[in-house]
Design an enzyme around this catalytic site. Sequence first.
Site, PDB file in Angstrom:
ATOM      1  CG  HIS A  19      -3.619  -3.115  13.792  1.00 47.74           C
ATOM      2  ND1 HIS A  19      -2.796  -2.639  12.789  1.00 47.74           N
ATOM      3  CD2 HIS A  19      -3.415  -4.449  13.824  1.00 47.74           C
ATOM      4  CE1 HIS A  19      -2.138  -3.653  12.249  1.00 47.74           C
ATOM      5  NE2 HIS A  19      -2.495  -4.763  12.866  1.00 47.74           N
ATOM      6  CG  HIS A  21      -4.181  -9.520  13.131  1.00 44.69           C
ATOM      7  ND1 HIS A  21      -4.027  -9.486  11.759  1.00 44.69           N
ATOM      8  CD2 HIS A  21      -3.348  -8.572  13.633  1.00 44.69           C
ATOM      9  CE1 HIS A  21      -3.107  -8.577  11.452  1.00 44.69           C
ATOM     10  NE2 HIS A  21      -2.680  -7.997  12.563  1.00 44.69           N
ATOM     11  CE  LYS A 105      -1.972  -3.246   7.489  1.00 39.52           C
ATOM     12  NZ  LYS A 105      -2.041  -3.830   8.816  1.00 39.52           N
ATOM     13  CG  HIS A 142       3.279  -4.251   8.108  1.00 40.35           C
ATOM     14  ND1 HIS A 142       3.057  -5.034   9.211  1.00 40.35           N
ATOM     15  CD2 HIS A 142       4.626  -4.224   7.936  1.00 40.35           C
ATOM     16  CE1 HIS A 142       4.213  -5.475   9.690  1.00 40.35           C
ATOM     17  NE2 HIS A 142       5.182  -4.993   8.927  1.00 40.35           N
ATOM     18  CG  HIS A 180       1.971  -2.543  13.595  1.00 39.39           C
ATOM     19  ND1 HIS A 180       2.788  -2.066  12.591  1.00 39.39           N
ATOM     20  CD2 HIS A 180       1.353  -3.632  13.075  1.00 39.39           C
ATOM     21  CE1 HIS A 180       2.665  -2.848  11.527  1.00 39.39           C
ATOM     22  NE2 HIS A 180       1.796  -3.793  11.796  1.00 39.39           N
ATOM     23  CG  ASP A 253      -0.382  -6.028  15.405  1.00 38.11           C
ATOM     24  OD1 ASP A 253      -1.147  -6.635  14.631  1.00 38.11           O
ATOM     25  OD2 ASP A 253       0.866  -6.075  15.312  1.00 38.11           O
TER      26      ASP A 253
END
Length: 351
Positions: A19, A21, A105, A142, A180, A253
């Site tokens: 995970h 970004h 996602k 999420h 997360h 994350d």
Amino acid sequence: MPLPAHPDRLVLRRPDDWHLHLRDGPALAAVLPATAKTFGRAIVMPNLRPPVVTVGAAGAYRARILAALPPGARFEPLMTLYLTDHTAADEIARARASGFVVAAKVYPAGATTNSDSGVTSLDRAEPAIAAIEKHGLVLSLHGEVTDADVDIYDRERVFIDRSLARLVRDHPALRIVVEHITTREAAQFVEAAGANVAATITPQHLLWSRNAMLVGGVRPHLYCLPILKREAHRRALVAAATSGNPKFFLGTDSAPHARHAKEHACGCAGCYSAPLALELYAEAFEDAGALDRLEGFASLHGARFYGLAPHEERVTLVREPWTVPAEYAYGAETIVPLRAGETVRWRLAAG
Ligand code: NCD
Ligand code: ZN
Ligand code: ZN
């Protein structure tokens, strides 16, 4: 030979980040080398502006990531599609056929950074979710509700009760990663579910409770979503991560935002951990007396869940304390990592 409780070196298969970004443009160029140095693969989140909602956009983003890699780096970006209320089943079929999109996602609309185009209810996304189940993609979640009347500290737990339990019941073959996780309830839910349900855990949720963020002054660089919870939850997450249960695996994350966007009257959510992520996990596992379980969590469980072979190559962590820089360059701006200006006890050996 069993590992001593406090070894000076730790050799593990090259880990993956399930995970991550990476952003785009100058920000991508600034953060990608830190991840590629440590991790062999990463699941790249699609919450760009505009979000990555088509296979075509995911392919173009993947090409930009590959182009931004430092010379000689061997790193494979695994792409995700951003689900909206309008994602067609056909797009999911195309994603599966592409070979480079491995997950789709769900951001509940408004739940987190760049989630405005996310799904307004799982029912609206049902055609896409059914296609994800049918084609064997992974659904990445999420897991927080966005209802104004639900307290921010309860939003994950309420999501599990209101949405996740039904999703799992209605889609028995759907592979789901609850991203997360931050609560004891989430860890328990995932543990009790079938082998098709797994979770990622970040370094910050293993190392810190909300006290670290709020006692003695507000520390915006520890603010992420789902927000850090109380100590009992942190302990439950450490227990899950270090249990050896293959349902729990590494997902940093790492979510870069420029310093000014974090140190702001309305600061952005996201912790930047890429330059020291594996080292932070090693601290958490060592503090739990479970360094011998780090390789499973970091390098084996996620690959198994996604149906990929683990890496043969090894990385070495050495016990060699170093001071984390106060900030890194971030395009024309700067970015503050976790533990900025403080000491970390493990260091990744140059390899
Ligand atoms: C992430 C981001 O900045 O993209 N922020 C965060 O606090 N975790 C979004 C997300 O993963 O929810
Ligand atoms: Zn999220
Ligand atoms: Zn994220």
